[in-house]
Design a protein around this motif. Structure first.
Motif, PDB file in Angstrom:
ATOM      1  N   GLU B  45     -42.947  18.466   8.368  1.00  0.00           N
ATOM      2  CA  GLU B  45     -43.119  19.845   7.883  1.00  0.00           C
ATOM      3  C   GLU B  45     -44.614  20.165   7.757  1.00  0.00           C
ATOM      4  OE1 GLU B  45     -40.635  21.887   7.463  1.00  0.00           O
ATOM      5  OE2 GLU B  45     -38.875  20.609   7.275  1.00  0.00           O
ATOM      6  N   GLU B  75     -42.950  26.251   5.542  1.00  0.00           N
ATOM      7  CA  GLU B  75     -42.969  24.831   5.951  1.00  0.00           C
ATOM      8  C   GLU B  75     -43.686  23.994   4.896  1.00  0.00           C
ATOM      9  OE1 GLU B  75     -40.928  24.554   8.099  1.00  0.00           O
ATOM     10  OE2 GLU B  75     -41.109  26.027   9.701  1.00  0.00           O
ATOM     11  N   HIS B  78     -41.210  23.345   2.314  1.00  0.00           N
ATOM     12  CA  HIS B  78     -40.267  22.297   2.735  1.00  0.00           C
ATOM     13  C   HIS B  78     -40.881  20.922   2.522  1.00  0.00           C
ATOM     14  CE1 HIS B  78     -38.405  25.377   5.769  1.00  0.00           C
ATOM     15  NE2 HIS B  78     -38.275  25.731   4.511  1.00  0.00           N
ATOM     16  N   ILE B 154     -33.650  24.221   2.358  1.00  0.00           N
ATOM     17  CA  ILE B 154     -34.481  24.359   3.557  1.00  0.00           C
ATOM     18  C   ILE B 154     -33.740  25.073   4.692  1.00  0.00           C
ATOM     19  CG2 ILE B 154     -35.559  22.997   5.396  1.00  0.00           C
ATOM     20  CD1 ILE B 154     -36.453  21.013   3.204  1.00  0.00           C
ATOM     21  N   GLU B 158     -34.843  27.936   7.501  1.00  0.00           N
ATOM     22  CA  GLU B 158     -34.994  27.550   8.908  1.00  0.00           C
ATOM     23  C   GLU B 158     -34.242  28.486   9.846  1.00  0.00           C
ATOM     24  OE1 GLU B 158     -37.209  25.737   9.818  1.00  0.00           O
ATOM     25  OE2 GLU B 158     -37.490  24.023   8.506  1.00  0.00           O
TER      26      GLU B 158
HETATM   27 FE   LIG Z   1     -39.281  23.465   7.862  1.00  0.00          FE
END
Ligand SMILES: [Fe+2]
Ligand SMILES: [Fe+2]
Lengths: 248, 315
Positions: B45, B75, B78, B154, B158
């Motif tokens: 990530e 990200e 994450h 997450i 995504e």
């Molecule tokens: Fe991600």
């Protein structure tokens, strides 16, 4: 539509936009993951504020070809009206947080006045931005204090940032031709004292002092910039310029 | 209880679909495998922010810029969730980050490819996030509780990334001849590396069996890869573009798309560090970390002073 009001909207949009562009350089390169996220939040808020001002300016221009993107991507160095302070590169984290404090406190004081504007669109943008700016001030004050009263190294770094950036703070409260009291509805230069008071309070905790007798640089508001802006715009505008008329 | 009994009741829990929690007994190898996988995932990530961060200052419209910045920031989030999940297994984030920076820990090889044009922002969102999602949807049901829960949060973001990536490409696909060419070129460059994201073939994959038994994984590399090919082969029709594989063909008997052979030599080369950007990615991470050192020190020093002052006031 009065040219002056449009100029003021562009000036506000440009300043927040250019600062968001500078801060965005840190995204994925911040000193700590949590702070990478925090500065990126501020970047997104500033970009959002810039878009609000650009979009309103586009509407007011009455020209269907003018959009937020044409204003952001197709104006040149001499047409951009942003404050000099926001276009300067940030040498390290101390520059980033110090500039954010200077700019956010300035924004807060201006938005407080704009909230009372008879132009309801401007008043609405100001109200929304005030909430965000309140957080930006809190975040940047905390960092300025942390660095100023942290280690010897952090203290000397932020002191250097202060020496480098201070000459660009005078411009904030010097009214441009599109910022007279009649046009804005308030006296911009009078906000300077409130700004100094807030900055001094943070500086006291940060063990920093306000520099005295410093020559102040000006020019941004009327499109006379530092050499840095051209490079920033070249990078930012390259796709729009190399594909005229394309939609993204 | 003997080790054998512990192992038996551990497996019984897994079989009964009861999540394993940090304080539960677990075999060493289960702990190690999870730690390796979750920390690798976290590193991916974070390193993954770099190729997309590369285009933030050049994004071609204010709207696209806002979307891209928000994506890269997601990200980072994450990465945070995943480091926190991995820490429950007994290794600190600092240690994991050190392992990344020294080259000891791995991250997804896909991020060792360069982002050369704006269209890569679309292709990465659509193909790379798209491939990641298939893996991550499966991991929402993985047996280790903290990992599964991190994945649920997450996955929502995504799928948003994938749609945004597709949308960016869709605009290009309807644009000028240069934009169309840019779009096709990005798809050509990202297609095969995306297929490699699912890892080696099942017949070559060393850890697969045990991971399936422990329900760390629930689908094999080849199953996930096939699912991805089937999905993308349909979606690309909406773009009016093509995938760079002459062997790609619908197989009515198998009810799947057949596809060509992956260049495994390239795959292993990038894993070993010879990808186009391996060196640059690690350097960028190391640079950010080193340049941030005095900042982190200052924050610690200030926090300590503040605590001390508070204590004095109380006393
Ligand atoms: Fe991600
Ligand atoms: Fe993503």
């Amino acid at each position: 539509m009065s040219i002056s009001k449009l100029d003021f909207l562009k000036f506000q949009a440009d300043s927040s936009h250019i600062l968001s562009q500078r801060n965005a350089e840190l995204c994925a390169h911040g000193p700590i993951l949590e702070q990478d996220i925090a500065i990126t939040n501020i970047t997104l808020d500033l970009l959002g504020q810039a878009r609000n001002f650009y979009q309103y300016a586009a509407t007011l221009s009455g020209d269907p070809v003018v959009t937020e993107d044409s204003l952001a991507y197709l104006r040149n160095e001499r047409e951009y009206k942003n404050l000099l302070l926001v276009e300067l590169p940030a040498a390290d984290w101390s520059y980033t947080v110090l500039r954010q404090l200077f700019y956010s406190v300035y924004q807060y004081l201006v938005f407080e006045q704009l909230e009372k504007s008879t132009d309801l669109q401007i008043a609405a943008i100001a109200t929304k931005s005030l909430k965000e700016t309140t957080y930006h001030i809190k975040w940047s004050s905390e960092w300025v204090i942390r660095l100023g009263d942290g280690t010897e190294e952090s203290h000397s770094r932020i002191k250097k940032a202060l020496v480098d950036y201070w000459p660009y703070t005078g411009e904030l409260f010097i009214p441009a031709p599109y910022e007279t009291e009649t046009l804005l509805g308030f006296d911009l230069s009078a906000l300077k004292y409130g700004w100094l008071k807030q900055i001094s309070a943070v500086f006291e905790e940060a063990k920093l002092s306000i520099p005295e007798n410093i020559f102040m640089q000006t020019g941004g508001k009327t499109g006379v910039h530092t050499e840095h802006l051209g490079f920033l715009l070249a990078e930012m505008q390259h796709l729009q310029r190399s594909h005229p008329g394309a939609i993204w | 209880m003997t080790l054998h009994d512990l192992e038996k009741s551990f497996q019984a829990k897994i079989d009964a679909e009861i999540k394993i929690e940090p304080k539960d007994w677990m075999p060493d190898a289960y702990r190690k495998t999870n730690l390796r996988q979750i920390s690798q995932h976290a590193h991916s990530e974070i390193v993954g922010m770099l190729p997309e961060g590369n285009w933030i200052t050049r994004a071609p419209s204010l709207k696209r810029k806002a979307i891209l910045i928000a994506k890269v920031q997601d990200e980072a989030g994450h990465g945070l969730y995943l480091y926190a999940a991995a820490e429950t297994l007994g290794t600190s984030r600092e240690q994991m980050i050190d392992d990344l920076h020294s080259g000891k820990a791995k991250y997804s090889s896909i991020f060792n490819y360069p982002t050369l044009t704006w269209a890569d922002m679309g292709a990465v969102g659509w193909l790379v996030d798209g491939a990641a999602i298939l893996n991550q949807v499966m991991l929402c049901r993985t047996s280790y509780g903290p990992y599964a829960r991190a994945m649920v949060r997450i996955c929502k973001e995504e799928s948003f990334h994938q749609r945004q990536g597709f949308d960016a490409l869709l605009v290009l696909s309807k644009g000028t001849p240069e934009q169309k060419a840019m779009c096709q070129d990005a798809i050509n460059r990202w297609w095969w590396p995306s297929l490699m994201m699912f890892g080696p073939k099942d017949s070559e994959s060393t850890n697969s069996d045990q991971s399936m038994k422990w329900k760390i994984k629930r689908k094999t590399n080849d199953e996930l890869r096939q699912h991805f090919v089937d999905m993308i082969a349909e979606q690309i029709k909406l773009l009016g573009m093509t995938l760079p594989d002459p062997d790609l063909k619908w197989n009515a008997e198998k009810m799947h798309y057949d596809f060509g052979e992956i260049n495994w030599e390239e795959f292993w080369n990038v894993v070993k560090g010879n990808g186009p950007c391996n060196k640059q990615r690690l350097e960028a991470r190391n640079k950010a970390h080193q340049e941030g050192e005095w900042v982190r020190e200052a924050a610690l020093a200030y926090a300590a002073k503040k605590a001390e002052r508070l204590q004095k006031r109380v006393a």
